[in-house]
Design a protein around this motif. Structure first.
Motif, mmCIF file in Angstrom:
data_model
loop_
_atom_site.group_PDB
_atom_site.id
_atom_site.type_symbol
_atom_site.label_atom_id
_atom_site.label_comp_id
_atom_site.label_asym_id
_atom_site.label_seq_id
_atom_site.Cartn_x
_atom_site.Cartn_y
_atom_site.Cartn_z
ATOM 1 N N GLN A 118 -2.635 2.319 -14.011
ATOM 2 C CA GLN A 118 -1.341 2.675 -13.424
ATOM 3 C C GLN A 118 -1.437 2.888 -11.915
ATOM 4 O O GLN A 118 -0.467 2.684 -11.201
ATOM 5 N N PHE A 119 -2.620 3.293 -11.452
ATOM 6 C CA PHE A 119 -2.795 3.634 -10.045
ATOM 7 C C PHE A 119 -3.929 2.819 -9.422
ATOM 8 O O PHE A 119 -4.892 2.454 -10.092
ATOM 9 N N ASP A 120 -3.808 2.585 -8.118
ATOM 10 C CA ASP A 120 -4.821 1.860 -7.362
ATOM 11 C C ASP A 120 -6.131 2.664 -7.406
ATOM 12 O O ASP A 120 -6.161 3.827 -6.994
ATOM 13 N N PRO A 121 -7.219 2.070 -7.898
ATOM 14 C CA PRO A 121 -8.469 2.816 -8.038
ATOM 15 C C PRO A 121 -9.042 3.318 -6.715
ATOM 16 O O PRO A 121 -9.648 4.392 -6.676
ATOM 17 N N ASN A 122 -8.847 2.571 -5.634
ATOM 18 C CA ASN A 122 -9.344 3.022 -4.330
ATOM 19 C C ASN A 122 -8.578 4.240 -3.845
ATOM 20 O O ASN A 122 -9.157 5.178 -3.294
ATOM 21 N N LEU A 123 -7.273 4.238 -4.051
ATOM 22 C CA LEU A 123 -6.459 5.387 -3.652
ATOM 23 C C LEU A 123 -6.728 6.588 -4.548
ATOM 24 O O LEU A 123 -6.736 7.726 -4.082
ATOM 25 N N ILE B 297 0.818 -1.196 0.000
ATOM 26 C CA ILE B 297 0.000 0.000 0.000
ATOM 27 C C ILE B 297 0.862 1.262 0.000
ATOM 28 O O ILE B 297 0.524 2.240 -0.649
ATOM 29 N N GLU B 298 1.976 1.197 0.733
ATOM 30 C CA GLU B 298 2.854 2.368 0.784
ATOM 31 C C GLU B 298 3.398 2.712 -0.598
ATOM 32 O O GLU B 298 3.454 3.884 -0.977
ATOM 33 N N ALA B 299 3.780 1.703 -1.348
ATOM 34 C CA ALA B 299 4.312 1.932 -2.701
ATOM 35 C C ALA B 299 3.243 2.524 -3.612
ATOM 36 O O ALA B 299 3.543 3.379 -4.455
ATOM 37 N N ARG B 300 2.015 2.108 -3.445
ATOM 38 C CA ARG B 300 0.921 2.646 -4.254
ATOM 39 C C ARG B 300 0.664 4.117 -3.926
ATOM 40 O O ARG B 300 0.381 4.918 -4.813
ATOM 41 N N ILE B 301 0.765 4.448 -2.654
ATOM 42 C CA ILE B 301 0.602 5.847 -2.235
ATOM 43 C C ILE B 301 1.746 6.690 -2.777
ATOM 44 O O ILE B 301 1.525 7.785 -3.311
ATOM 45 N N VAL B 302 2.960 6.189 -2.671
ATOM 46 C CA VAL B 302 4.128 6.918 -3.172
ATOM 47 C C VAL B 302 4.036 7.109 -4.685
ATOM 48 O O VAL B 302 4.397 8.171 -5.201
ATOM 49 N N ALA B 303 3.530 6.130 -5.397
ATOM 50 C CA ALA B 303 3.377 6.259 -6.859
ATOM 51 C C ALA B 303 2.466 7.430 -7.207
ATOM 52 O O ALA B 303 2.763 8.232 -8.104
#
Length: 64
Positions: A41-46, A1-7
């Motif tokens: 490219q990005f997590d849809p929930n985030l 999850i951290e990597a998805r937020i950083v992306a």
């Protein structure tokens, strides 16, 4: 999850600040770009959370 937020944070920084080859974008343009790339490219929930924060100018202080 951290990597998805950083992306998302990294992409926001690039889109907001611009680059030599790309002009900076306005918040609405950035939110739309994230929504376009949600699930690709990005997590849809985030993306849902970040797009709301972007539109409400809640990230401005963090990135300045």
């Amino acid at each position: 999850i951290e990597a998805r937020i950083v992306a998302i944070a990294d992409a926001f920084d690039v889109l907001k600040g611009g680059r030599v080859y790309q002009n900076a974008k306005q918040n609405e343009e950035i939110a739309l770009e994230f929504e376009r790339m949600a699930g690709i490219q990005f997590d849809p929930n985030l993306v849902e959370v970040f797009a709301k924060m972007i539109r409400n100018n809640e990230l401005e202080d963090i990135f300045e």
